[in-house]
Scaffold this active site. Structure first.
Site, PDB file in Angstrom:
ATOM      1  N   THR A 188     -22.588   3.734 -21.727  1.00 22.77           N
ATOM      2  CA  THR A 188     -21.684   3.007 -22.618  1.00 22.77           C
ATOM      3  C   THR A 188     -20.470   3.852 -22.978  1.00 22.77           C
ATOM      4  O   THR A 188     -19.363   3.328 -23.145  1.00 22.77           O
ATOM      5  CB  THR A 188     -22.402   2.526 -23.899  1.00 22.77           C
ATOM      6  N   ASP A 189     -20.637   5.159 -23.090  1.00 23.40           N
ATOM      7  CA  ASP A 189     -19.491   6.042 -23.290  1.00 23.40           C
ATOM      8  C   ASP A 189     -18.534   5.960 -22.106  1.00 23.40           C
ATOM      9  O   ASP A 189     -17.314   5.844 -22.273  1.00 23.40           O
ATOM     10  CB  ASP A 189     -19.950   7.495 -23.449  1.00 23.40           C
TER      11      ASP A 189
END
Length: 407
Positions: free
Chosen positions: A172-173
């Site tokens: 997700t980063d």
């Protein structure tokens, strides 16, 4: 022939107030594209990831190295007024600012969007956060692991009878960093039309929910809760791992023609493709419980390399399951130039992954090694003040009010 010195973002200046992964991944991409990136770091310890080790090389974090190539490090104490003023002056010269501070923190330093827009109306100000700058959780910090859990990504990853599982990297980063890059590039195009910058609000949670893709559309259309399929696919069969005589292969039959080629040309079992239970993908999904064990038994009869060769000849997508060392030793990795050896003043040479972006006319820049903490403070400040001196009326700016050793 394209001029190798021309890069897509030549002349663009980026003020990087982000740390850890999502923001630095974004600004590294901008640096790859030719932007000059000023990485602002806390004066004593720097980016958090400088301390994330092992693994390490010569006492330096390899995590930090993964997302900070080709940047300039400027060490600043933002708790001091002189540090705040330096960053504000850099913002006056910047095209883009990227930050991932807690909501309201930069406003307290005089570095919020509205405050800096008054000084530079063309500034594109990108805020990266866990849950966005609006909404009930805007004040919370966001971390990839928690957001993988909260977004549903973890619920659809893992074996059907096992626990929910996170991705092997901070997905997700990384995706949020990519989304921020896309938004910034679009905002630069928009600025070319309007002459104005704008505020970009990019959230890990938003990016993770969007990453649900077909799983999200299936649920929203039917109301059904998706399950976990391990290494199999929810809606395409056969599309999973199979054991071979000496290892594992990844088979990805994407359509009925590929499945027929698998049965006829690779497995020598055309009757499987003719079976009414398996003719169409829809049928194979409903009857995977009988088809998969049949295929699994057949694949154990030969080595992975023999199956891969036969599958490629038949035009059936498949791949060997490689370890990370095998990836970086593979011919396809080397021929695509996915590893760079970069000169480094401490280590001599550093090996690092290359940008995946390819341009025929405006190539990405040749990377430079990630900076040591504060190594570019004096140079960036000197050039910034020279530029400001050239733009300001005589006597309009106190150029001696900022000194690198005070920041």
């Amino acid at each position: 022939m394209a001029d190798a010195l021309i890069h897509p973002l030549d002349g663009i200046k980026v003020l990087d107030l982000s740390r850890i992964l999502a923001g630095p991944w974004c600004t590294q991409t901008l640096a790859d594209l030719g932007a000059e990136v000023w990485k602002i770091e806390e004066a004593k310890a720097g980016d958090d990831t400088r301390g994330w080790m092992p693994p390490e090389i010569g006492g330096e974090s390899t995590y930090f190295q993964c997302c900070n190539r080709s940047k300039l490090s400027v060490a600043v104490d933002l708790r001091q007024l002189k540090g705040q003023e330096l960053v504000a002056r850099l913002a006056e010269q910047a095209d883009v600012l990227v930050e991932n501070f807690r909501k309201g923190a930069l406003e307290r330093f005089g570095l919020g969007f509205e405050q800096l827009r008054a000084r530079n109306p063309r500034l594109i100000y990108c805020s990266i956060s866990g849950y966005g700058r609006t909404g009930p959780r805007a004040d919370e910090a966001g971390y990839d692991f928690a957001i993988q859990a909260e977004s549903g990504l973890m619920a659809i990853t893992g074996e059907p009878d096992g626990n929910p599982m996170k991705h092997g990297v901070a997905i997700t980063d990384l995706v949020t960093g990519m989304n921020a890059t896309q938004a910034i590039l679009a905002a630069l195009i928009a600025r070319g039309r309007t002459g104005r910058g704008q505020h970009l609000d990019i959230a890990l949670f938003d990016s993770a929910v969007a990453l649900l893709a077909n799983v999200a559309s299936g649920h929203l259309a039917t109301g059904r809760a998706p399950g976990r399929f391990g290494n199999a696919h929810a809606t395409v069969v056969p599309y999973q791992l199979f054991d071979t005589a000496d290892g594992v292969l990844a088979l990805a039959c994407g359509n009925d023609q590929q499945f027929r080629a698998l049965c006829q040309r690779v497995l020598g079992r055309p009757e499987i493709a003719d079976d009414a239970r398996y003719v169409r993908n829809r049928d194979r999904v409903y009857n995977r419980e009988t088809l998969i064990p049949l295929l699994a038994e057949l694949f154990t009869g030969q080595s992975t390399s023999k199956w891969i060769a036969a599958l490629r000849e038949a035009g059936v997508p498949a791949g060997q399951v490689r370890s990370v060392p095998e990836v970086f030793a593979a011919l396809d990795t080397l021929e695509r130039g996915l590893v760079h050896e970069v000169p480094d003043p401490v280590h001599g040479m550093l090996r690092m992954t290359a940008s995946p972006l390819r341009f025929s006319e405006t190539p990405v820049r040749t990377p430079t090694s990630p900076p040591r903490l504060g190594q570019d403070t004096d140079d960036v400040m000197r050039r910034m003040l020279e530029l400001a001196r050239a733009e300001e009326p005589e006597g309009g700016l106190d150029h001696h009010s900022l000194r690198a050793n005070e920041l």
